[in-house]
Design a protein around this motif. Structure first.
Motif, PDB file in Angstrom:
ATOM      1  N   ASN A  91     -73.838 -53.975 -60.726  1.00 60.84           N
ATOM      2  CA  ASN A  91     -72.386 -53.785 -60.838  1.00 60.84           C
ATOM      3  C   ASN A  91     -72.024 -52.332 -61.151  1.00 60.84           C
ATOM      4  O   ASN A  91     -71.058 -51.784 -60.602  1.00 60.84           O
ATOM      5  CB  ASN A  91     -71.808 -54.703 -61.914  1.00 60.84           C
ATOM      6  CG  ASN A  91     -71.862 -56.166 -61.516  1.00 60.84           C
ATOM      7  OD1 ASN A  91     -71.955 -56.488 -60.322  1.00 60.84           O
ATOM      8  ND2 ASN A  91     -71.813 -57.049 -62.497  1.00 60.84           N
ATOM      9  N   MET A  92     -72.798 -51.703 -62.026  1.00 60.59           N
ATOM     10  CA  MET A  92     -72.502 -50.320 -62.406  1.00 60.59           C
ATOM     11  C   MET A  92     -72.808 -49.361 -61.251  1.00 60.59           C
ATOM     12  O   MET A  92     -72.107 -48.373 -61.054  1.00 60.59           O
ATOM     13  CB  MET A  92     -73.294 -49.916 -63.648  1.00 60.59           C
ATOM     14  CG  MET A  92     -72.940 -50.703 -64.916  1.00 60.59           C
ATOM     15  SD  MET A  92     -71.167 -50.852 -65.245  1.00 60.59           S
ATOM     16  CE  MET A  92     -70.673 -49.150 -65.340  1.00 60.59           C
ATOM     17  N   THR A  93     -73.868 -49.668 -60.483  1.00 59.61           N
ATOM     18  CA  THR A  93     -74.191 -48.837 -59.317  1.00 59.61           C
ATOM     19  C   THR A  93     -73.073 -48.909 -58.287  1.00 59.61           C
ATOM     20  O   THR A  93     -72.680 -47.896 -57.700  1.00 59.61           O
ATOM     21  CB  THR A  93     -75.523 -49.290 -58.690  1.00 59.61           C
ATOM     22  OG1 THR A  93     -76.561 -49.214 -59.677  1.00 59.61           O
ATOM     23  CG2 THR A  93     -75.892 -48.401 -57.506  1.00 59.61           C
ATOM     24  N   ARG A  94     -72.536 -50.102 -58.094  1.00 59.35           N
ATOM     25  CA  ARG A  94     -71.415 -50.272 -57.167  1.00 59.35           C
ATOM     26  C   ARG A  94     -70.167 -49.534 -57.672  1.00 59.35           C
ATOM     27  O   ARG A  94     -69.375 -49.027 -56.882  1.00 59.35           O
ATOM     28  CB  ARG A  94     -71.098 -51.759 -57.001  1.00 59.35           C
ATOM     29  CG  ARG A  94     -72.113 -52.522 -56.153  1.00 59.35           C
ATOM     30  CD  ARG A  94     -71.763 -53.994 -56.102  1.00 59.35           C
ATOM     31  NE  ARG A  94     -72.672 -54.737 -55.223  1.00 59.35           N
ATOM     32  CZ  ARG A  94     -72.657 -56.055 -55.080  1.00 59.35           C
ATOM     33  NH1 ARG A  94     -71.773 -56.787 -55.759  1.00 59.35           N
ATOM     34  NH2 ARG A  94     -73.499 -56.651 -54.266  1.00 59.35           N
ATOM     35  N   ALA A  95     -70.014 -49.488 -58.992  1.00 58.81           N
ATOM     36  CA  ALA A  95     -68.843 -48.816 -59.579  1.00 58.81           C
ATOM     37  C   ALA A  95     -68.922 -47.303 -59.452  1.00 58.81           C
ATOM     38  O   ALA A  95     -67.904 -46.616 -59.552  1.00 58.81           O
ATOM     39  CB  ALA A  95     -68.700 -49.201 -61.050  1.00 58.81           C
ATOM     40  N   GLY A  96     -70.154 -46.786 -59.246  1.00 58.54           N
ATOM     41  CA  GLY A  96     -70.289 -45.339 -59.051  1.00 58.54           C
ATOM     42  C   GLY A  96     -71.235 -44.650 -60.004  1.00 58.54           C
ATOM     43  O   GLY A  96     -71.303 -43.416 -60.036  1.00 58.54           O
ATOM     44  N   VAL A  97     -72.009 -45.405 -60.786  1.00 61.95           N
ATOM     45  CA  VAL A  97     -72.968 -44.804 -61.725  1.00 61.95           C
ATOM     46  C   VAL A  97     -74.137 -44.183 -60.952  1.00 61.95           C
ATOM     47  O   VAL A  97     -74.655 -44.773 -60.010  1.00 61.95           O
ATOM     48  CB  VAL A  97     -73.477 -45.879 -62.720  1.00 61.95           C
ATOM     49  CG1 VAL A  97     -74.721 -45.404 -63.446  1.00 61.95           C
ATOM     50  CG2 VAL A  97     -72.377 -46.226 -63.718  1.00 61.95           C
ATOM     51  N   ASP A  98     -74.541 -42.980 -61.371  1.00 64.91           N
ATOM     52  CA  ASP A  98     -75.619 -42.257 -60.692  1.00 64.91           C
ATOM     53  C   ASP A  98     -76.991 -42.504 -61.321  1.00 64.91           C
ATOM     54  O   ASP A  98     -78.000 -42.542 -60.626  1.00 64.91           O
ATOM     55  CB  ASP A  98     -75.317 -40.757 -60.698  1.00 64.91           C
ATOM     56  CG  ASP A  98     -74.038 -40.432 -59.954  1.00 64.91           C
ATOM     57  OD1 ASP A  98     -74.084 -40.383 -58.718  1.00 64.91           O
ATOM     58  OD2 ASP A  98     -72.986 -40.259 -60.607  1.00 64.91           O
TER      59      ASP A  98
END
Length: 386
Positions: A91-98
């Motif tokens: 979910n965080m990767t989809r939100a834009g976390v690098d």
């Protein structure tokens, strides 16, 4: 040290915040720490290039990270979770976390990798300097609030004239928001008649976008700037809260180059929120002792409320005249904040426009304009250069 980078640490845990600050300050001196509920507001105030985001307890991490990415799509976001969770990672990767780390298990790994992460990001930023200059801060309009603690200082007239002049003097997208909820006033100065007000945005505030705002806003006839009128009704005003104002201003910031806000004299949660969201607060001051005393009280109140005025507040001196005992040079010597504008008293030239409800400017290149309009034009041009 990468002193050209701004790093923001978002954490609700003081101990972890302190630990991460120590690590971040080894790479840059521009490090700020905020709680999760303040992250969006701080990102709007000053773009952070790198965000270290610690997982929140109330499951708002995904939403906040998404908003941070909307404000600055080029931000590098390092997420710190409190446990290994594949669903959260996805979910965080989809939100834009690098980058994704788990504390305390990977705290030493984070410390060792952080210098290289910053170095790599900095090199990429420099290599793409031209592209970055046009994309960094995209959708980041400037919020400018006009406020005076003393009634009759001409705050609404200055705010409306300034906004209209900014629109006439440039190709910028400008919106004027009237937050004088009880009585309004801006619509009278600009000869706008409408039953619609900013309160009509309340049903769609959760999914608010530019289209909603333009559907409710009125277009000023001469400059074509957008105007959000106050509801002018105390009962309707009570239905609006600080969250409404914050979301309205943030959406306008992404859609317009300049968001000019006319604030009422009374200090309430709506006014405080607008001031917190503002990039600049122009305090309208008239050259007399009562006005100086009230401004001093406002400064003290702001300090108690935690409002940061340093570097954000500037003074707009209004109604300057030889008839006043207090002179401009005397004011400059006693004021703590810089003077951004000096507006002359122009009763003879200005009064017909006010009485007829006509704006002081109607065309871009007018040859004959009144002294008040000349001073406002000089004011607007100076702000446009900042």
């Amino acid at each position: 040290m990468e002193n050209n980078l701004n790093i923001m640490i978002v954490s609700d845990e003081e101990a972890l915040m302190s630990q991460l600050k120590t690590i971040a300050e080894t790479k840059t001196s521009h490090v700020i720490g905020v709680r999760s509920n303040e992250a969006i507001r701080e990102m709007n105030r000053e773009l952070a290039h790198i965000v270290i985001f610690v997982q929140t307890e109330n499951d708002t991490s995904v939403e906040v990270v998404q908003m941070l990415k909307i404000i600055n799509s080029n931000a590098l976001i390092l997420f710190i979770a409190n446990e290994t969770d594949f669903t959260l990672l996805r979910n965080m990767t989809r939100a834009g976390v690098d980058e994704f780390f788990v504390f305390p298990d990977e705290s030493s790994l984070f410390s060792s990798r952080f210098p290289n992460i910053v170095k790599s990001y900095s090199a990429k930023k420099v290599a793409n300097e031209e592209t970055v200059s046009t994309t960094f801060g995209r959708g980041r309009g400037k919020i400018i609030s006009f406020y005076s603690g003393k009634g009759g200082s001409g705050c609404s007239l200055l705010a409306s004239s300034f906004a209209q002049t900014m629109k006439l003097e440039s190709s910028a997208e400008v919106i004027l928001i009237d937050l004088n909820g009880q009585y309004g006033g801006v619509e009278t100065l600009l000869s706008i008649e409408s039953n619609r007000s900013l309160a009509d945005l309340l049903p769609v505030i959760e999914e608010l976008n530019e289209s909603h705002i333009r559907n409710v806003a009125q277009t000023e006839e001469f400059s074509k700037m957008e105007v959000l009128i106050s509801p002018c009704d105390p009962e309707i005003l009570e239905t609006l809260n600080d969250e409404f104002v914050a979301k309205l201003l943030r959406t306008c910031r992404r859609s317009f180059d300049y968001v000019v806000v006319d604030l009422p004299t009374a200090i309430n949660e709506l006014v405080v929120t607008a001031m917190e969201e503002s990039d600049k607060i122009y305090y309208v001051l008239t050259p007399d002792t009562p006005s100086l005393k009230i401004m001093k009280q406002y400064e003290e109140l702001s300090e108690r409320l935690g409002l940061v005025l340093t570097s954000r507040m500037e003074i707009a001196l209004n109604k300057l005249s030889k008839d006043y005992e207090v002179k401009q040079k005397d004011l400059i010597n006693v004021l703590r904040y810089p003077v951004i504008a000096s507006i002359r008293q122009d009763t003879k030239g200005l009064q017909p426009y006010v009485n007829q409800g006509q704006p002081v400017r109607k065309q871009t290149n007018e040859r004959k304009i009144i002294p008040f309009a000349k001073d406002i034009r000089k004011f607007a041009r100076q702000v446009a250069k900042q």
